[in-house]
Design an enzyme around this catalytic site. Structure first.
Site, mmCIF file in Angstrom:
data_model
loop_
_atom_site.group_PDB
_atom_site.id
_atom_site.type_symbol
_atom_site.label_atom_id
_atom_site.label_comp_id
_atom_site.label_asym_id
_atom_site.label_seq_id
_atom_site.Cartn_x
_atom_site.Cartn_y
_atom_site.Cartn_z
ATOM 1 N N HIS A 168 -17.140 -15.013 -19.671
ATOM 2 C CA HIS A 168 -16.509 -16.243 -20.174
ATOM 3 C C HIS A 168 -15.007 -15.965 -20.256
ATOM 4 C CE1 HIS A 168 -20.133 -18.193 -22.450
ATOM 5 N NE2 HIS A 168 -19.871 -18.873 -21.354
ATOM 6 N N CYS A 264 -15.579 -16.658 -29.911
ATOM 7 C CA CYS A 264 -16.837 -17.285 -29.484
ATOM 8 C C CYS A 264 -17.501 -17.984 -30.653
ATOM 9 C CB CYS A 264 -17.794 -16.222 -28.973
ATOM 10 S SG CYS A 264 -17.155 -15.250 -27.642
ATOM 11 N N SER A 637 -11.235 6.668 22.253
ATOM 12 C CA SER A 637 -9.806 6.448 21.992
ATOM 13 C C SER A 637 -9.706 5.289 21.014
ATOM 14 C CB SER A 637 -9.013 6.103 23.244
ATOM 15 O OG SER A 637 -7.708 5.708 22.839
HETATM 16 N N1 LIG Z 1 0.198 15.213 25.230
HETATM 17 C C1 LIG Z 1 0.293 13.903 25.123
HETATM 18 O O1 LIG Z 1 1.059 13.211 25.755
HETATM 19 C C2 LIG Z 1 -0.648 13.240 24.169
HETATM 20 C C3 LIG Z 1 -1.589 13.998 23.515
HETATM 21 C C4 LIG Z 1 -2.488 13.310 22.672
HETATM 22 C C5 LIG Z 1 -2.419 11.922 22.523
HETATM 23 N N2 LIG Z 1 -1.444 11.280 23.205
HETATM 24 C C6 LIG Z 1 -1.375 9.814 23.116
HETATM 25 O O2 LIG Z 1 -1.646 9.375 21.775
HETATM 26 C C7 LIG Z 1 -2.372 8.120 21.817
HETATM 27 C C8 LIG Z 1 -3.641 8.221 20.983
HETATM 28 O O3 LIG Z 1 -4.456 9.223 21.586
HETATM 29 P P1 LIG Z 1 -6.053 9.071 21.435
HETATM 30 O O4 LIG Z 1 -6.497 7.750 21.927
HETATM 31 O O5 LIG Z 1 -6.647 10.276 22.012
HETATM 32 O O6 LIG Z 1 -6.216 9.210 19.855
HETATM 33 P P2 LIG Z 1 -7.072 8.338 18.836
HETATM 34 O O7 LIG Z 1 -6.963 9.073 17.538
HETATM 35 O O8 LIG Z 1 -6.643 6.911 18.855
HETATM 36 O O9 LIG Z 1 -8.572 8.368 19.361
HETATM 37 C C9 LIG Z 1 -9.240 9.578 19.524
HETATM 38 C C10 LIG Z 1 -10.689 9.282 19.173
HETATM 39 O O10 LIG Z 1 -11.512 10.336 19.662
HETATM 40 C C11 LIG Z 1 -12.576 10.525 18.758
HETATM 41 N N3 LIG Z 1 -13.170 11.836 19.035
HETATM 42 C C12 LIG Z 1 -12.670 13.048 18.742
HETATM 43 N N4 LIG Z 1 -13.487 14.012 19.229
HETATM 44 C C13 LIG Z 1 -14.520 13.379 19.850
HETATM 45 C C14 LIG Z 1 -15.668 13.783 20.540
HETATM 46 N N5 LIG Z 1 -15.942 15.080 20.729
HETATM 47 N N6 LIG Z 1 -16.513 12.855 21.048
HETATM 48 C C15 LIG Z 1 -16.260 11.536 20.870
HETATM 49 N N7 LIG Z 1 -15.173 11.061 20.215
HETATM 50 C C16 LIG Z 1 -14.317 11.986 19.726
HETATM 51 C C17 LIG Z 1 -11.909 10.381 17.400
HETATM 52 O O11 LIG Z 1 -12.864 10.070 16.416
HETATM 53 C C18 LIG Z 1 -10.935 9.226 17.666
HETATM 54 O O12 LIG Z 1 -11.502 7.990 17.328
HETATM 55 C C19 LIG Z 1 -2.702 7.855 23.285
HETATM 56 O O13 LIG Z 1 -1.779 6.939 23.836
HETATM 57 C C20 LIG Z 1 -2.494 9.218 23.941
HETATM 58 O O14 LIG Z 1 -2.106 9.097 25.295
HETATM 59 C C21 LIG Z 1 -0.544 11.868 24.012
HETATM 60 N N1 LIG Z 2 -17.380 -18.171 -25.706
HETATM 61 C C1 LIG Z 2 -18.162 -17.128 -25.578
HETATM 62 N N2 LIG Z 2 -17.762 -16.111 -24.922
HETATM 63 N N3 LIG Z 2 -19.417 -17.161 -26.083
HETATM 64 C C2 LIG Z 2 -20.310 -16.014 -26.126
HETATM 65 C C3 LIG Z 2 -21.679 -16.457 -25.744
HETATM 66 C C4 LIG Z 2 -22.726 -15.367 -25.924
HETATM 67 C C5 LIG Z 2 -24.067 -15.812 -25.404
HETATM 68 N N4 LIG Z 2 -25.048 -14.739 -25.676
HETATM 69 C C6 LIG Z 2 -24.012 -16.134 -23.930
HETATM 70 O O1 LIG Z 2 -24.187 -15.237 -23.119
HETATM 71 O O2 LIG Z 2 -23.758 -17.266 -23.510
#
Ligand SMILES: NC(=O)c1ccc[n+]([C@@H]2O[C@H](COP(=O)([O-])OP(=O)(O)OC[C@H]3O[C@@H](n4cnc5c(N)ncnc54)[C@H](O)[C@@H]3O)[C@@H](O)[C@H]2O)c1
Ligand SMILES: NC(=[NH2+])NCCC[C@H](N)C(=O)O
Length: 706
Positions: A168, A264, A637
């Site tokens: 309430h 109340c 990804s």
């Molecule tokens: N060297 C580089 O240039 C570099 C390196 C890494 C990432 N990046 C960039 O960063 C951005 C994000 O990278 P992303 O997409 O890898 O990261 P992200 O974190 O978005 O996604 C990675 C996903 O992989 C999952 N994952 C991890 N291990 C796994 C497995 N064994 N099996 C299944 N899923 C698994 C994670 O849970 C996550 O959701 C991208 O654009 C990427 O190109 C660049």
């Molecule tokens: N204005 C209030 N809060 N009244 C209390 C009411 C208590 C009552 N047992 C009910 O549950 O309705």
């Protein structure tokens, strides 16, 4: 004693805790001491008699909560809105309170039986008389508020209660003299707290903590500068005394066993009209229509839950159930919200569920002109993945290029009006954009249990939802079958993949899928290409030998060498042409004319010449490559999969593979018909998938009619 102030009280002669209708009563049934209750009530009674006149109503057998006269009704001047109790256990009190008010010469308003309102327990006048605070959510219905505004000719501010301990309004909210307010903010939703903060200046707001709240400090009787309550902490007493109030504590523990305390047990029956008030209620109501397998698909439940969770209330006006399992049902639901803003949010969400306004309520969409390139009008309708129609010239017009997070631009052409989804950045000055939610409907495919079962026989993902317990092999079988079907029918599969595909040894399997025509486009980032090329040229990924699984000396530089090599060639395609790149995922893409797009990110090394560091360009390229996709395979990804999900309309099947259930849940949250999440190692998934495709020796055969 102030002769102008009168309270109504009822002795606890028949008071007891006989049932449970609020959390305080649990475990207290028949555990209240009548003697102690009488003693506590008498103390309160005498305290009030020192400051006001106290009228008594005769207690009645069988209605033990009658002692809580705050719930008798809501008084303003000589008018009273009689309570309509939510629980049947208290409905027996109504005729006694009605009789008392009539005997006292009040004008008595009564609400419809199906519209609960629990009087001054759920409605409290601002002590300056400017407006009426009215609670809803546990006992009183929001729909009662417009009637309060009309009958009492006062502005009603609706507050949504969120904590059933404070069921309430008067258990967590106490307007005080001089516009002060004693309240417990966590008892309200965000919108209500904002409303309170807009109306009560900070220096007048006395927010209490949970310790005081559960002692019912807010359930206080205020007479001028006197505040009578069960108990207050020293800190709270000091704060109240600092602003001129005198606190009188009197124990009411026996009544707290029933969920009530000082306020109340009293009803102020002299509430003088103040000149400043005027009738107004910001409450809004709309009637929506829902069609489909409302019960089977759970659509009606989701709609009603959404209304309540969004701070509104509902009344199902009619519901016609389909006779057969296959036939659809329809419902008309009246939605009520405390304000226009809340209504707009509710309607937007309900439209996303497929609700629409009744034909007679549908008006043409209001359109507003774009005045600045790339900027939509404030109240623009944000699109979803679901096919959407907008009302133009009293006709429903399907929106083209459906995607989420866009705006809808309507233009008139010789062939008639057209509507299309546009990203904010693509809006041009002069575009006519749909604003608000009137005249919009989405087309949601909700399947009956029967249809879903049928589909499952042929093929469909095993329902949405994500479970790492689900046998991966079974899902892989279905996905393999679907991939084979799409390929053999000349369909389109787009793969979104992260570098983890390479790190987990999935590169060879993805290469094979590309080589064998299962993939029509590949989307990813710099990293998957870098590590694919690193593996192809040096046999490592992130410096780890992919055959032996051990880091190699200097391996941490391998990916940079790979990048450098491709940069010298000029592009991945040129590296293939020059014989520099001779294997791997991207080699197969080039060799099999499978287009790919690499979207840059802040963490990219290099980057590769092919990586689009202009993100708008990358998004355009992605959007172009997912056009017409029959299936999108999202492989570990999160970043790129979410990006693709945001630009993919409903109706496209999605397979989301990730080791993290949270990522898969987010990516699969598009309804069971469309998507499935697989929580597993992506390298294992791809290995199982190519094995499954091998097992499907005969290509997909469409059953020929005999
Ligand atoms: N060297 C580089 O240039 C570099 C390196 C890494 C990432 N990046 C960039 O960063 C951005 C994000 O990278 P992303 O997409 O890898 O990261 P992200 O974190 O978005 O996604 C990675 C996903 O992989 C999952 N994952 C991890 N291990 C796994 C497995 N064994 N099996 C299944 N899923 C698994 C994670 O849970 C996550 O959701 C991208 O654009 C990427 O190109 C660049
Ligand atoms: N204005 C209030 N809060 N009244 C209390 C009411 C208590 C009552 N047992 C009910 O549950 O309705």
């Amino acid at each position: 004693m102030s002769s102008s102030i009168r309270f109504l009280m009822c002795s606890p002669k028949h008071y007891d805790v006989d049932y449970v209708i609020n959390p305080w009563m649990e475990g207290n049934v028949h555990k209240s001491s009548r003697d102690r209750a009488t003693e506590q009530w008498q103390k309160l009674y005498h305290i009030l008699k020192e400051h006001a006149i106290v009228d008594l109503i005769e207690p009645q057998q069988g209605v033990p909560d009658m002692v809580f006269t705050a719930n008798a009704g809501l008084v303003l001047e000589r008018t009273v809105v009689l309570s309509r109790f939510y629980h049947k256990e208290r409905q027996g009190e109504e005729p006694f309170f009605q009789q008392w008010f009539e005997d006292q010469g009040f004008t008595v308003y009564t609400l419809p039986k199906e519209l609960p309102f629990e009087g001054a327990g759920d409605a409290l006048l601002d002590r300056e008389g400017r407006w009426l605070w009215a609670g809803y959510g546990f006992r009183s219905e929001l729909d009662s508020h417009p009637l309060l505004a009309k009958w009492l000719d006062i502005e009603v501010l609706s507050l949504r209660l969120m904590d059933d301990r404070f069921y309430h309004l008067d258990t967590c909210f106490c307007p005080l003299t001089n516009g002060y307010l004693l309240y417990y903010p966590p008892a309200f939703d965000a919108y209500s707290n904002r409303l309170i903060e807009m109306r009560v200046p900070p220096e007048k707001r006395i927010a209490i903590d949970e310790a005081d709240a559960v002692n019912f400090a807010c359930n206080a009787v205020n007479i001028d500068h006197i505040v009578v309550m069960n108990k207050a902490s020293d800190n709270l007493k000091a704060r109240l005394e600092e602003v001129g109030f005198h606190i009188i504590e009197t124990p009411l523990t026996e009544f707290m066993k029933a969920g009530g305390a000082a306020k109340c047990l009293t009803l102020r029956v002299t509430e003088p009209l103040q000149p400043v008030h005027h009738a107004a209620a910001t409450v809004e109501s709309r009637t929506i229509q829902l069609e489909g397998h409302l019960l089977d698909s759970g659509l009606i439940n989701r709609a009603l839950d959404l209304i309540v969770e969004g701070g509104g209330s509902f009344q199902v006006l009619n519901f016609s159930l389909g006779e057969q399992r296959q036939s659809t049902s329809s419902a008309e639901v009246r939605v009520t919200a405390p304000s226009h803003d809340v209504m707009e949010k509710l309607m937007s969400q309900l439209i996303d569920l497929g609700a629409g306004l009744r034909p007679q309520e549908v008006c043409d969409n209001p359109l507003e002109e774009v005045t600045l390139d790339g900027v939509a009008p404030d109240d623009f309708y944000v699109t979803t993945i679901y096919p959407t129609e907008v009302r133009v010239n009293c006709q429903w017009v399907r929106v083209n290029n459906q995607r989420m997070d866009g705006a809808i631009v309507v233009s008139q052409t010789a062939e008639g009006p057209i509507a299309e989804c546009k990203l904010l950045r693509d809006l041009k000055k002069g575009d006519k954009v749909v604003v608000g939610v009137d005249g919009i409907r989405t087309v949601r495919k909700t399947e009956s249990r029967e249809q879903r079962t049928t589909n499952d026989k042929e093929f469909s993902f095993m329902g949405s939802g994500v479970s790492s317990e689900r046998r991966v092999e079974l899902v892989v079988e279905q996905i393999g079958w679907e991939l084979r079907r799409i390929r053999d029918q000349g369909g389109r599969v787009v793969v979104v993949a992260g570098p983890v595909v390479i790190h987990t040894g999935g590169g060879e399997h993805l290469s094979r899928l590309i080589r064998e025509g299962y993939v029509q486009a590949l989307l990813g980032g710099n990293a998957i290409a870098v590590h694919d090329i690193e593996q192809s040229m040096m046999g490592t990924s992130l410096g780890v030998d992919m055959k032996r699984g051990v880091s190699v000396r200097g391996g941490h530089r391998h990916h940079l060498k790979a990048i450098n090599t491709i940069r010298r060639c000029g592009s991945i395609a040129k590296a293939v042409e020059q014989g520099v790149l001779q294997s791997g995922v991207f080699y197969e893409c080039i060799k099999n004319n499978v287009p790919f797009s690499l979207a840059g990110s802040i963490r990219d090394d290099g980057p590769l010449p092919d990586t689009r560091m202009d993100l708008l360009e990358a998004q355009r390229e992605y959007a172009q490559l997912i056009q017409g996709a029959d299936m999108i395979l999202m492989l570990s990804s999160m970043l790129h999969s979410i990006g693709v999900g945001n630009m993919t309309p409903a109706g496209v099947k999605m397979v989301c593979v990730d080791i993290n259930p949270a990522v898969v849940t987010k990516l699969s949250d598009r309804g069971s018909v469309e998507s499935v999440g697989v929580v597993t190692d992506v390298g294992l998934f791809l290995s199982l998938l190519v094995k499954q495709l091998d097992r499907l020796t005969s290509p997909y055969q469409i059953a020929q009619p005999v």
